[in-house]
Write a protein that holds these residues in place. Structure first.
Motif, mmCIF file in Angstrom:
data_model
loop_
_atom_site.group_PDB
_atom_site.id
_atom_site.type_symbol
_atom_site.label_atom_id
_atom_site.label_comp_id
_atom_site.label_asym_id
_atom_site.label_seq_id
_atom_site.Cartn_x
_atom_site.Cartn_y
_atom_site.Cartn_z
ATOM 1 N N GLN A 370 0.810 -1.221 0.000
ATOM 2 C CA GLN A 370 0.000 0.000 0.000
ATOM 3 C C GLN A 370 0.844 1.271 0.000
ATOM 4 O OE1 GLN A 370 -3.199 -0.003 2.893
ATOM 5 N NE2 GLN A 370 -3.496 -2.206 2.688
ATOM 6 N N ASN A 371 2.157 1.110 0.013
ATOM 7 C CA ASN A 371 3.017 2.288 -0.002
ATOM 8 C C ASN A 371 2.930 2.998 -1.352
ATOM 9 O OD1 ASN A 371 4.025 2.006 2.602
ATOM 10 N ND2 ASN A 371 5.629 0.601 1.954
ATOM 11 N N THR A 372 2.892 4.320 -1.305
ATOM 12 C CA THR A 372 2.922 5.140 -2.510
ATOM 13 C C THR A 372 3.829 6.335 -2.250
ATOM 14 O OG1 THR A 372 1.120 6.672 -1.962
ATOM 15 C CG2 THR A 372 0.487 4.537 -2.904
ATOM 16 N N VAL A 373 4.252 6.969 -3.341
ATOM 17 C CA VAL A 373 5.145 8.112 -3.192
ATOM 18 C C VAL A 373 4.424 9.300 -2.561
ATOM 19 C CG1 VAL A 373 4.729 9.156 -5.469
ATOM 20 C CG2 VAL A 373 6.976 9.364 -4.399
ATOM 21 N N GLY A 374 3.088 9.312 -2.612
ATOM 22 C CA GLY A 374 2.327 10.396 -1.993
ATOM 23 C C GLY A 374 1.848 10.086 -0.589
ATOM 24 N N ARG A 375 2.240 8.924 -0.055
ATOM 25 C CA ARG A 375 1.759 8.514 1.264
ATOM 26 C C ARG A 375 2.303 9.432 2.358
ATOM 27 N NH1 ARG A 375 -0.313 3.872 3.619
ATOM 28 N NH2 ARG A 375 0.273 3.508 5.780
#
Length: 646
Positions: A370-375
């Motif tokens: 679920q990691n994203t660069v916008g997290r």
């Protein structure tokens, strides 16, 4: 409270029976401090058939004097920290990028905490180091021709070995005691390195976790002071400093703000558009048959693997692919602490409530997929009943910045602080005047009302109706309001013009696509007719295709009218203002957008120059020629299918 890292250091030192020796300080320094470069160099030797891997070449260490793309800063005991330059393309000293950050969320399928933590938000990002067109960077005389304003971001998260320098107090010792690996203050650290080399051959350089916000700030403070003392000593003996300088001010290390972090992590200016919010992973460099391209990474390319050991939370740095700016582990591995504290997201941006510690990038140990660069996460409170808020996965990454109002710097005497900097002040004043003067007519009414209030107050003082002190106080307050309003309205006007430009470019692309569909339909009519005698079914098919052709022609004309209307409307705006927004729109293109819209952007700019040259009018010749340029198959349809023209 003894931190886990301090316990590890104590155990390693106690267990070490290896005599302290310099490990990885010279040619192979990058094995510890730039592990991705070391791995890449080692792999190249293997591919080249090297007989031995004893001498693996490391990159040349560059200081910051010329503001290069990569800066390598020293650390105690021969160690180093590597930084990469992050550019914001600019027109003047006050230019900035307005980044679209966070994520585009489906609020019907997200938890309340995700909605309030990871919604979309906008923020300006600007650099402090001046990158000149001439290549003479950071010097006051080149402020008239700067092409970018920049900052530096560490290539890796702070590692356990770098943190050990802080834990052992080496940043606080006199420089002579820590200058080299064999200096007297480095005995314990070298013993630690020797033990690590004995057990792992330094294959893994792990990120440091378990930090609080105060730990991260303190690391930057003590390391920053050590760097400044080191550079002061260099300047005393006539050498250039290692830290980058912006004109007459030294740079320094600190935590990045959340906007600075996400701008760099995503890959720079082309990847912080509103459309980029849907891009879950950072941009990376890719190579295909057509050459180098830019694209969003796959999760496994950039996301650190989950540690295999049950008691291990963070893994080695630099093992996965870097993002487009050469930064590693911007998703997964450590949750990276940023300078600004957590604020929830509202539908219109960040809220006013200030909470606990903000971390970026997520962790491999928890919710890896679920990691994203916008997290963004409120990872911990500043304080709990147990003390400073921290968690095992919380780590950090440093950046290099500098003050806004730097002193003057000339090429003859470049490293002296405290001098008046008239060129910088003038650059700021000119940029401020440009922002104020470009406010368009639609936003001028409120500004005019404030201006009239100032004039009324001046008239009252002339009539003796108010004291000069009262007038001065009220006039100053109104002038501040006027400046703020002008800046805000100009930003809004710029965004409106930018959207008009982009809508015209999308319209141009649509015209071409519709024209190609018409060509396909005409080819379909031709093929049906070629079948000989027409059945009722074939005649119906031809009629449907002809109807489609006629409808598509009307769509082309309507879309082309919109395209021309944008040019006419923009012609009413100040010419420098419009072309600045055109350049800004062009800078915002990246990856697939360049391939799809790049050519239409060039045409739009050419067409608008022609409008300006033609006294802000579109002639019939221009209409005819432009339509053929945008509708690339128009002449081809007329030649091949003259009887099918709508």
């Amino acid at each position: 409270m003894i931190r886990p890292s301090a316990v590890c250091i104590a155990l390693l030192l106690a267990a070490s029976s290896v005599e302290a020796q310099a490990i990885g300080e010279k040619e192979d320094w990058c094995q510890i401090d730039d592990p991705a470069s070391w791995t890449e160099a080692r792999q190249k030797l293997i591919e080249d058939g090297a007989q031995t891997l004893d001498d693996i070449p490391c990159p040349e260490k560059e200081g910051g004097a010329a503001l290069p793309v990569t800066v390598t800063l020293p650390m105690p005991c021969g160690r180093a920290m590597v930084f990469r330059r992050v550019d914001i393309l600019v027109d003047d000293a006050l230019s900035q990028a307005v980044g679209a950050f966070g994520r585009s969320l489906d609020v019907t399928s997200e938890t309340p905490q995700n909605i309030l933590s990871n919604g979309p938000w906008d923020a300006p990002v600007g650099g402090v180091f001046s990158i000149a067109e001439t290549g003479l960077n950071g010097v006051s005389s080149t402020l008239v021709n700067i092409k970018a304003r920049s900052y530096y971001m560490a290539r890796y998260e702070v590692t356990e070995l770098q943190w050990a320098l802080h834990e052992l107090g080496l940043f606080e010792l006199p420089l002579a005691d820590t200058a080299t690996a064999d200096a007297p203050g480095c005995v314990d650290f070298e013993a630690l390195l020797a033990t690590a080399f004995e057990t792992t051959k330094l294959r893994n350089i792990n990120a440091q976790g378990g930090l609080s916000w105060f730990d991260a700030v303190e690391f930057g403070r003590t390391y920053g002071n050590w760097l400044i003392r080191n550079d002061a000593a260099r300047l005393d003996r006539g050498a250039d400093p290692i830290l980058p300088w912006e004109q007459g001010a030294t740079g320094y290390v600190r935590l990045p703000t959340e906007a600075e972090w996400e701008y760099a992590a995503r890959g720079g200016q082309a990847f912080v558009t509103k459309q980029s919010r849907n891009q879950r992973m950072p941009a990376v460099q890719a190579t295909d048959d057509a050459g180098d391209t830019q694209r969003a990474a796959e999760l496994n390319e950039v996301c650190a693997d989950e540690p295999r050991q049950r008691d291990q939370v963070l893994g080695p740095v630099g093992r996965k692919s870097p993002n487009l700016l050469g930064l590693y582990d911007v998703v997964c591995n450590a949750e990276e602490i940023v300078l600004d504290l957590f604020r929830p997201t509202r539908p219109d941006g960040l809220a006013g409530q200030i909470g606990g510690v903000t971390t970026k990038g997520g962790s491999s140990k928890f919710l890896r997929t679920q990691n994203t660069v916008g997290r963004r996460t409120e990872a911990a409170a500043l304080f709990t009943l147990d003390g400073e808020g921290a968690s095992a996965s919380m780590g950090m990454r440093l950046m290099i910045s500098a003050p806004v109002f730097a002193g003057r710097r000339d090429t003859g005497d470049p490293y002296r602080e405290g001098r008046a900097n008239q060129p910088l002040e003038q650059a700021f004043v000119d940029a401020h005047a440009r922002l104020s003067n470009e406010t368009n007519d639609s936003t001028g009414d409120q500004s005019q009302a404030l201006s009239q209030e100032v004039e009324r107050l001046r008239a009252r003082i002339e009539a003796g109706q108010v004291t000069e002190a009262e007038l001065s106080q009220r006039t100053s307050a109104l002038q501040i309001e006027l400046d703020r309003l002008n800046t805000a309205l100009q930003r809004q006007a710029g965004e409106t013009v930018l959207m008009s430009i982009r809508s015209a470019i999308v319209s141009a692309n649509l015209i071409d696509r519709i024209g190609r569909n018409m060509y396909a339909a005409m080819e379909g009519v031709k093929q049906v007719r070629a079948g000989g005698a027409l059945s009722a079914e074939n005649r119906e098919a031809i009629q449907r295709l002809r109807t489609r052709i006629a409808v598509n022609e009307r769509r082309i004309q309507a879309t082309f009218d919109l395209y021309l209307r944008v040019h006419s409307d923009l012609a009413e705006q100040a010419e420098p203002f419009v072309f600045r927004q055109i350049r800004s729109s062009k800078r915002g293109l990246g990856g697939a957008s360049i391939e799809v819209f790049g050519a239409y952007h060039e045409l739009f700019e050419q067409h608008h120059k022609a409008v300006r040259d033609n006294r802000d009018r579109v002639s019939e010749t221009m209409r005819r020629d432009w339509l053929k340029q945008l509708d690339a198959t128009r002449d081809l349809r007329a030649r091949e299918f003259p009887d099918q023209q709508p």
